[in-house]
Motif scaffolding. Sequence first.
Motif, PDB file in Angstrom:
ATOM      1  N   PRO A   1     -13.370-112.263 -48.109  1.00  0.00           N
ATOM      2  CA  PRO A   1     -12.997-111.873 -46.736  1.00  0.00           C
ATOM      3  C   PRO A   1     -12.582-110.411 -46.610  1.00  0.00           C
ATOM      4  O   PRO A   1     -12.552-109.868 -45.504  1.00  0.00           O
ATOM      5  CB  PRO A   1     -11.813-112.800 -46.412  1.00  0.00           C
ATOM      6  CG  PRO A   1     -11.960-113.949 -47.355  1.00  0.00           C
ATOM      7  CD  PRO A   1     -12.518-113.363 -48.608  1.00  0.00           C
ATOM      8  N   PHE A   2     -12.262-109.764 -47.753  1.00  0.00           N
ATOM      9  CA  PHE A   2     -11.689-108.422 -47.714  1.00  0.00           C
ATOM     10  C   PHE A   2     -12.629-107.353 -48.270  1.00  0.00           C
ATOM     11  O   PHE A   2     -12.209-106.226 -48.511  1.00  0.00           O
ATOM     12  CB  PHE A   2     -10.350-108.434 -48.466  1.00  0.00           C
ATOM     13  CG  PHE A   2      -9.411-109.482 -47.938  1.00  0.00           C
ATOM     14  CD1 PHE A   2      -8.752-109.287 -46.734  1.00  0.00           C
ATOM     15  CD2 PHE A   2      -9.241-110.693 -48.606  1.00  0.00           C
ATOM     16  CE1 PHE A   2      -7.916-110.271 -46.211  1.00  0.00           C
ATOM     17  CE2 PHE A   2      -8.411-111.678 -48.095  1.00  0.00           C
ATOM     18  CZ  PHE A   2      -7.751-111.469 -46.889  1.00  0.00           C
TER      19      PHE A   2
ATOM     20  N   GLN B   1     -15.919-107.964 -36.177  1.00  0.00           N
ATOM     21  CA  GLN B   1     -16.345-107.209 -37.356  1.00  0.00           C
ATOM     22  C   GLN B   1     -15.574-105.889 -37.465  1.00  0.00           C
ATOM     23  O   GLN B   1     -15.079-105.537 -38.538  1.00  0.00           O
ATOM     24  CB  GLN B   1     -17.854-106.945 -37.283  1.00  0.00           C
ATOM     25  CG  GLN B   1     -18.437-106.274 -38.509  1.00  0.00           C
ATOM     26  CD  GLN B   1     -18.746-107.258 -39.616  1.00  0.00           C
ATOM     27  OE1 GLN B   1     -18.752-108.469 -39.408  1.00  0.00           O
ATOM     28  NE2 GLN B   1     -18.981-106.734 -40.798  1.00  0.00           N
ATOM     29  N   GLU B   2     -15.468-105.183 -36.364  1.00  0.00           N
ATOM     30  CA  GLU B   2     -14.762-103.906 -36.362  1.00  0.00           C
ATOM     31  C   GLU B   2     -13.262-104.103 -36.586  1.00  0.00           C
ATOM     32  O   GLU B   2     -12.615-103.314 -37.286  1.00  0.00           O
ATOM     33  CB  GLU B   2     -15.003-103.180 -35.030  1.00  0.00           C
ATOM     34  CG  GLU B   2     -16.432-102.706 -34.819  1.00  0.00           C
ATOM     35  CD  GLU B   2     -17.429-103.830 -34.535  1.00  0.00           C
ATOM     36  OE1 GLU B   2     -18.623-103.638 -34.820  1.00  0.00           O
ATOM     37  OE2 GLU B   2     -16.994-104.914 -34.025  1.00  0.00           O
ATOM     38  N   LEU B   3     -12.729-105.167 -36.012  1.00  0.00           N
ATOM     39  CA  LEU B   3     -11.312-105.474 -36.207  1.00  0.00           C
ATOM     40  C   LEU B   3     -11.020-105.776 -37.673  1.00  0.00           C
ATOM     41  O   LEU B   3     -10.027-105.320 -38.242  1.00  0.00           O
ATOM     42  CB  LEU B   3     -10.911-106.659 -35.328  1.00  0.00           C
ATOM     43  CG  LEU B   3      -9.445-107.109 -35.393  1.00  0.00           C
ATOM     44  CD1 LEU B   3      -8.506-105.981 -34.984  1.00  0.00           C
ATOM     45  CD2 LEU B   3      -9.222-108.331 -34.508  1.00  0.00           C
ATOM     46  N   ALA B   4     -11.906-106.554 -38.300  1.00  0.00           N
ATOM     47  CA  ALA B   4     -11.720-106.919 -39.709  1.00  0.00           C
ATOM     48  C   ALA B   4     -11.715-105.700 -40.609  1.00  0.00           C
ATOM     49  O   ALA B   4     -11.017-105.664 -41.632  1.00  0.00           O
ATOM     50  CB  ALA B   4     -12.819-107.892 -40.144  1.00  0.00           C
TER      51      ALA B   4
ATOM     52  N   ARG C   1      -9.212-117.208 -42.895  1.00  0.00           N
ATOM     53  CA  ARG C   1      -9.787-118.122 -41.912  1.00  0.00           C
ATOM     54  C   ARG C   1     -10.291-117.390 -40.665  1.00  0.00           C
ATOM     55  O   ARG C   1     -11.153-117.892 -39.954  1.00  0.00           O
ATOM     56  CB  ARG C   1      -8.761-119.175 -41.497  1.00  0.00           C
ATOM     57  CG  ARG C   1      -8.371-120.131 -42.605  1.00  0.00           C
ATOM     58  CD  ARG C   1      -9.523-121.021 -43.006  1.00  0.00           C
ATOM     59  NE  ARG C   1      -9.092-122.111 -43.881  1.00  0.00           N
ATOM     60  CZ  ARG C   1      -9.866-123.131 -44.238  1.00  0.00           C
ATOM     61  NH1 ARG C   1     -11.115-123.193 -43.790  1.00  0.00           N
ATOM     62  NH2 ARG C   1      -9.403-124.073 -45.023  1.00  0.00           N
ATOM     63  N   LEU C   2      -9.748-116.204 -40.430  1.00  0.00           N
ATOM     64  CA  LEU C   2     -10.146-115.433 -39.256  1.00  0.00           C
ATOM     65  C   LEU C   2     -11.291-114.468 -39.546  1.00  0.00           C
ATOM     66  O   LEU C   2     -12.130-114.223 -38.685  1.00  0.00           O
ATOM     67  CB  LEU C   2      -8.942-114.664 -38.708  1.00  0.00           C
ATOM     68  CG  LEU C   2      -7.845-115.529 -38.069  1.00  0.00           C
ATOM     69  CD1 LEU C   2      -6.557-114.731 -37.926  1.00  0.00           C
ATOM     70  CD2 LEU C   2      -8.286-116.062 -36.711  1.00  0.00           C
ATOM     71  N   ILE C   3     -11.334-113.917 -40.782  1.00  0.00           N
ATOM     72  CA  ILE C   3     -12.358-112.906 -41.076  1.00  0.00           C
ATOM     73  C   ILE C   3     -13.208-113.271 -42.296  1.00  0.00           C
ATOM     74  O   ILE C   3     -13.969-112.440 -42.781  1.00  0.00           O
ATOM     75  CB  ILE C   3     -11.743-111.498 -41.250  1.00  0.00           C
ATOM     76  CG1 ILE C   3     -10.792-111.433 -42.450  1.00  0.00           C
ATOM     77  CG2 ILE C   3     -11.033-111.062 -39.973  1.00  0.00           C
ATOM     78  CD1 ILE C   3     -10.291-110.019 -42.769  1.00  0.00           C
ATOM     79  N   GLY C   4     -13.088-114.505 -42.777  1.00  0.00           N
ATOM     80  CA  GLY C   4     -13.890-114.958 -43.905  1.00  0.00           C
ATOM     81  C   GLY C   4     -14.955-115.954 -43.489  1.00  0.00           C
ATOM     82  O   GLY C   4     -15.128-116.262 -42.308  1.00  0.00           O
ATOM     83  N   LEU C   5     -15.669-116.474 -44.494  1.00  0.00           N
ATOM     84  CA  LEU C   5     -16.757-117.419 -44.230  1.00  0.00           C
ATOM     85  C   LEU C   5     -16.248-118.771 -43.742  1.00  0.00           C
ATOM     86  O   LEU C   5     -16.886-119.421 -42.911  1.00  0.00           O
ATOM     87  CB  LEU C   5     -17.586-117.609 -45.511  1.00  0.00           C
ATOM     88  CG  LEU C   5     -18.754-118.600 -45.428  1.00  0.00           C
ATOM     89  CD1 LEU C   5     -19.810-118.109 -44.437  1.00  0.00           C
ATOM     90  CD2 LEU C   5     -19.380-118.811 -46.818  1.00  0.00           C
ATOM     91  N   ALA C   6     -15.091-119.197 -44.248  1.00  0.00           N
ATOM     92  CA  ALA C   6     -14.572-120.538 -43.928  1.00  0.00           C
ATOM     93  C   ALA C   6     -13.903-120.529 -42.556  1.00  0.00           C
ATOM     94  O   ALA C   6     -12.672-120.608 -42.438  1.00  0.00           O
ATOM     95  CB  ALA C   6     -13.605-121.010 -45.017  1.00  0.00           C
TER      96      ALA C   6
ATOM     97  N   LEU D   1      -3.917-111.687 -36.698  1.00  0.00           N
ATOM     98  CA  LEU D   1      -4.155-110.827 -37.853  1.00  0.00           C
ATOM     99  C   LEU D   1      -2.979-109.868 -38.077  1.00  0.00           C
ATOM    100  O   LEU D   1      -2.606-109.590 -39.224  1.00  0.00           O
ATOM    101  CB  LEU D   1      -5.457-110.043 -37.662  1.00  0.00           C
ATOM    102  CG  LEU D   1      -6.734-110.870 -37.862  1.00  0.00           C
ATOM    103  CD1 LEU D   1      -7.955-110.120 -37.328  1.00  0.00           C
ATOM    104  CD2 LEU D   1      -6.941-111.228 -39.332  1.00  0.00           C
ATOM    105  N   GLU D   2      -2.376-109.398 -36.993  1.00  0.00           N
ATOM    106  CA  GLU D   2      -1.195-108.543 -37.129  1.00  0.00           C
ATOM    107  C   GLU D   2      -0.033-109.323 -37.733  1.00  0.00           C
ATOM    108  O   GLU D   2       0.695-108.808 -38.592  1.00  0.00           O
ATOM    109  CB  GLU D   2      -0.802-107.982 -35.756  1.00  0.00           C
ATOM    110  CG  GLU D   2      -1.770-106.939 -35.233  1.00  0.00           C
ATOM    111  CD  GLU D   2      -1.533-106.596 -33.765  1.00  0.00           C
ATOM    112  OE1 GLU D   2      -0.634-107.220 -33.138  1.00  0.00           O
ATOM    113  OE2 GLU D   2      -2.250-105.718 -33.238  1.00  0.00           O
ATOM    114  N   MET D   3       0.142-110.571 -37.286  1.00  0.00           N
ATOM    115  CA  MET D   3       1.175-111.440 -37.877  1.00  0.00           C
ATOM    116  C   MET D   3       0.918-111.624 -39.367  1.00  0.00           C
ATOM    117  O   MET D   3       1.835-111.551 -40.189  1.00  0.00           O
ATOM    118  CB  MET D   3       1.158-112.821 -37.204  1.00  0.00           C
ATOM    119  CG  MET D   3       1.747-112.918 -35.830  1.00  0.00           C
ATOM    120  SD  MET D   3       1.740-114.690 -35.353  1.00  0.00           S
ATOM    121  CE  MET D   3       1.931-114.550 -33.593  1.00  0.00           C
ATOM    122  N   ALA D   4      -0.344-111.890 -39.706  1.00  0.00           N
ATOM    123  CA  ALA D   4      -0.718-112.157 -41.093  1.00  0.00           C
ATOM    124  C   ALA D   4      -0.420-110.949 -41.981  1.00  0.00           C
ATOM    125  O   ALA D   4       0.121-111.082 -43.076  1.00  0.00           O
ATOM    126  CB  ALA D   4      -2.194-112.527 -41.172  1.00  0.00           C
TER     127      ALA D   4
END
Length: 325
Positions: free
Chosen positions: A168-169, A185-188, A293-298, A313-316
């Motif tokens: 994911p990274f 995509q751009e956010l990730a 879970r937000l920016i990965g395949l799963a 994502l900011e929380m994460a």
Amino acid sequence: MYLDATTSISDFEICLHNIGFFDSKHEQILTVEKPGEGNMNVVLRIRTNKRSFIIKQSRPFVQKYPQIIAPIERIDVEYQFYKAVTNKAIAPHIPDVLTYNADNYLLILEDLGDCKDMSYLYDERNITTSQLHQLLDIASQIHKSAPIEYPENMELRLLNHQHIFVLPFLKESDFSLNGIQEGLQELALMYRTDETLKKEISKVGLQYLSQGNILLHGDYYPGSWMTKGEHIYLIDPEFSFMGFAEFDIGVLAAHSIMITMNIDCLQTIKSRYPGRLNEQLLAQVAGIEMMRRLIGLAQLPLKRSFHEKKLLLEMARALILNKSN
């Protein structure tokens, strides 16, 4: 013999007869159906003139994503998990094992009946205090189990490690997030180029691969939770291993936050869980699980606006970098 929904009833009967589970002279299969969409394994419900039961069979790949190679022995890990959790408190929350046949990578389980997995919570945007307490109690009972020896499950953990802590990274990926949601995509990329963040994620990833002393479910999220009325069942422990409690509880926390869009449930989780937890590690696992879970395949059946995903994502990130307070 590989079984699936296209296998003939006569072939099912022959296979089950050959492993000593089924007497075709006195029992006949009426229907074969999918009880739901399995991710890792073939999962089928068999109804006969006398009973119904669930069969699970592993393949040398992920059932939902055949291009992903996965250890076929994972079905044995699931069987070992059910053998290991023997205390009476957990028994009402897991299916009974009816038979296991290692030669055919086949596990036959009690049919829990008219259940549904708890992915519906994402749409409801709420997890009740009762549900959260029940899930924490189930997890703590698993963690109290003390198998004398347990499979390392390293091959599956290495695969999972890639999908949680690495893929994911990556700055470059074949998986287009804009196909999920425009702008994602751009956010990730903000997080995929954050070296400070990725360093912390790598540290937790190394701990995930290390040997621990607590039995974990290993995939403690709504797709593994089944509900019938107010009662919760737990299924699909093929990712289980001996590790650290913060992994299961951190995953639970991550999905609770994504369901409710509220980080406050983390405090409830910390105060309810009966064992000692490393709060920093717990927060980091929760943040990593949210991100992957937000920016990965799963991906999840998570209907959230772009703004809401940005907020999650900011929380994460804050959780991973220990800046959530």
